[in-house]
Design a protein around this motif. Structure first.
Motif, short mmCIF file in Angstrom:
data_model
loop_
_atom_site.label_atom_id
_atom_site.label_comp_id
_atom_site.label_asym_id
_atom_site.label_seq_id
_atom_site.Cartn_x
_atom_site.Cartn_y
_atom_site.Cartn_z
N PRO A 2 0.82 -1.22 0.00
CA PRO A 2 0.00 0.00 0.00
C PRO A 2 0.86 1.27 0.00
O PRO A 2 1.91 1.31 0.62
N ILE A 3 0.39 2.28 -0.71
CA ILE A 3 1.06 3.57 -0.70
C ILE A 3 0.12 4.61 -0.11
O ILE A 3 -1.09 4.38 0.01
N LYS A 4 0.65 5.76 0.25
CA LYS A 4 -0.13 6.82 0.87
C LYS A 4 -1.38 7.13 0.04
O LYS A 4 -1.30 7.30 -1.17
N LEU A 8 -7.42 0.13 1.61
CA LEU A 8 -7.18 -1.27 1.91
C LEU A 8 -8.45 -2.05 1.62
O LEU A 8 -9.50 -1.77 2.21
N ASN A 9 -8.36 -3.01 0.71
CA ASN A 9 -9.53 -3.78 0.30
C ASN A 9 -9.41 -5.27 0.58
O ASN A 9 -10.39 -5.91 0.94
N HIS A 10 -8.24 -5.79 0.39
CA HIS A 10 -8.04 -7.24 0.44
C HIS A 10 -7.23 -7.64 1.68
O HIS A 10 -6.54 -6.80 2.27
N LYS A 11 -7.32 -8.90 2.02
CA LYS A 11 -6.61 -9.42 3.19
C LYS A 11 -5.13 -9.06 3.14
O LYS A 11 -4.56 -8.60 4.13
N PHE A 12 -4.50 -9.24 1.98
CA PHE A 12 -3.07 -8.95 1.88
C PHE A 12 -2.77 -7.46 2.05
O PHE A 12 -1.70 -7.10 2.51
N ASP A 13 -3.72 -6.58 1.68
CA ASP A 13 -3.54 -5.15 1.92
C ASP A 13 -3.45 -4.87 3.42
O ASP A 13 -2.57 -4.14 3.88
N PHE A 14 -4.39 -5.45 4.18
CA PHE A 14 -4.38 -5.28 5.63
C PHE A 14 -3.15 -5.92 6.26
O PHE A 14 -2.53 -5.36 7.16
N ASP A 15 -2.77 -7.11 5.76
CA ASP A 15 -1.58 -7.79 6.26
C ASP A 15 -0.33 -6.94 6.04
O ASP A 15 0.50 -6.79 6.95
N ASN A 16 -0.18 -6.40 4.84
CA ASN A 16 0.99 -5.58 4.53
C ASN A 16 1.01 -4.30 5.35
O ASN A 16 2.06 -3.89 5.86
N ARG A 18 -0.25 -3.83 8.25
CA ARG A 18 0.11 -4.20 9.63
C ARG A 18 1.60 -4.52 9.72
O ARG A 18 2.29 -4.04 10.62
N TYR A 19 2.10 -5.35 8.80
CA TYR A 19 3.50 -5.77 8.83
C TYR A 19 4.46 -4.58 8.71
O TYR A 19 5.43 -4.47 9.47
N PHE A 20 4.16 -3.67 7.79
CA PHE A 20 5.04 -2.52 7.56
C PHE A 20 4.70 -1.33 8.46
O PHE A 20 5.31 -0.27 8.34
N ARG A 21 3.71 -1.51 9.34
CA ARG A 21 3.33 -0.52 10.34
C ARG A 21 2.92 0.82 9.73
O ARG A 21 3.26 1.88 10.22
N PHE A 22 2.13 0.76 8.65
CA PHE A 22 1.59 1.97 8.05
C PHE A 22 0.51 2.54 8.96
O PHE A 22 -0.24 1.79 9.58
N HIS A 23 0.41 3.85 9.00
CA HIS A 23 -0.67 4.49 9.73
C HIS A 23 -1.89 4.51 8.82
O HIS A 23 -1.80 4.87 7.66
N VAL A 24 -3.02 4.10 9.39
CA VAL A 24 -4.26 3.93 8.63
C VAL A 24 -5.36 4.80 9.25
O VAL A 24 -5.57 4.77 10.46
N SER A 25 -6.05 5.55 8.42
CA SER A 25 -7.21 6.33 8.85
C SER A 25 -8.47 5.52 8.58
O SER A 25 -8.52 4.70 7.66
N VAL A 26 -9.51 5.78 9.37
CA VAL A 26 -10.79 5.08 9.22
C VAL A 26 -11.84 6.09 8.77
O VAL A 26 -12.01 7.14 9.40
N VAL A 60 -14.14 2.41 5.64
CA VAL A 60 -13.10 2.39 4.61
C VAL A 60 -11.80 2.68 5.33
O VAL A 60 -11.74 3.56 6.20
N PHE A 61 -10.74 1.97 4.96
CA PHE A 61 -9.44 2.10 5.61
C PHE A 61 -8.44 2.62 4.58
O PHE A 61 -8.25 2.02 3.54
N MET A 62 -7.84 3.77 4.91
CA MET A 62 -6.96 4.44 3.96
C MET A 62 -5.58 4.67 4.61
O MET A 62 -5.49 5.16 5.73
N VAL A 63 -4.55 4.34 3.85
CA VAL A 63 -3.17 4.56 4.32
C VAL A 63 -2.91 6.06 4.35
O VAL A 63 -3.21 6.78 3.39
#
Length: 64
Positions: A2-4, A8-16, A18-26, A60-63
């Protein structure tokens, strides 16, 4: 990965995010309801950010 500003739509988007510790807005109904932070965990139905539980069907979850 994911980029700024990406949504986030798919499981791997959320996984990435989380793994890379991106800040996410709701967002809900087009408005930011929480400027969020790092994803602590997620399931098929919900995302936990800073102790808050947000349903994937309602939000909706946005990086940042």
């Amino acid at each position: 990965m994911p980029i700024k500003g990406s949504i986030l739509n798919h499981k791997f988007d959320f996984d990435n995010a989380r793994y890379f510790r991106f800040h996410v807005s709701v967002l809900q109904n087009g408005r930011v309801i929480d400027y969020g932070g790092v994803i602590e965990s997620h399931t098929e139905d919900a995302v936990i950010i800073n102790g808050g539980k947000y349903l994937k069907t309602n939000c909706v979850f946005m990086v940042r």
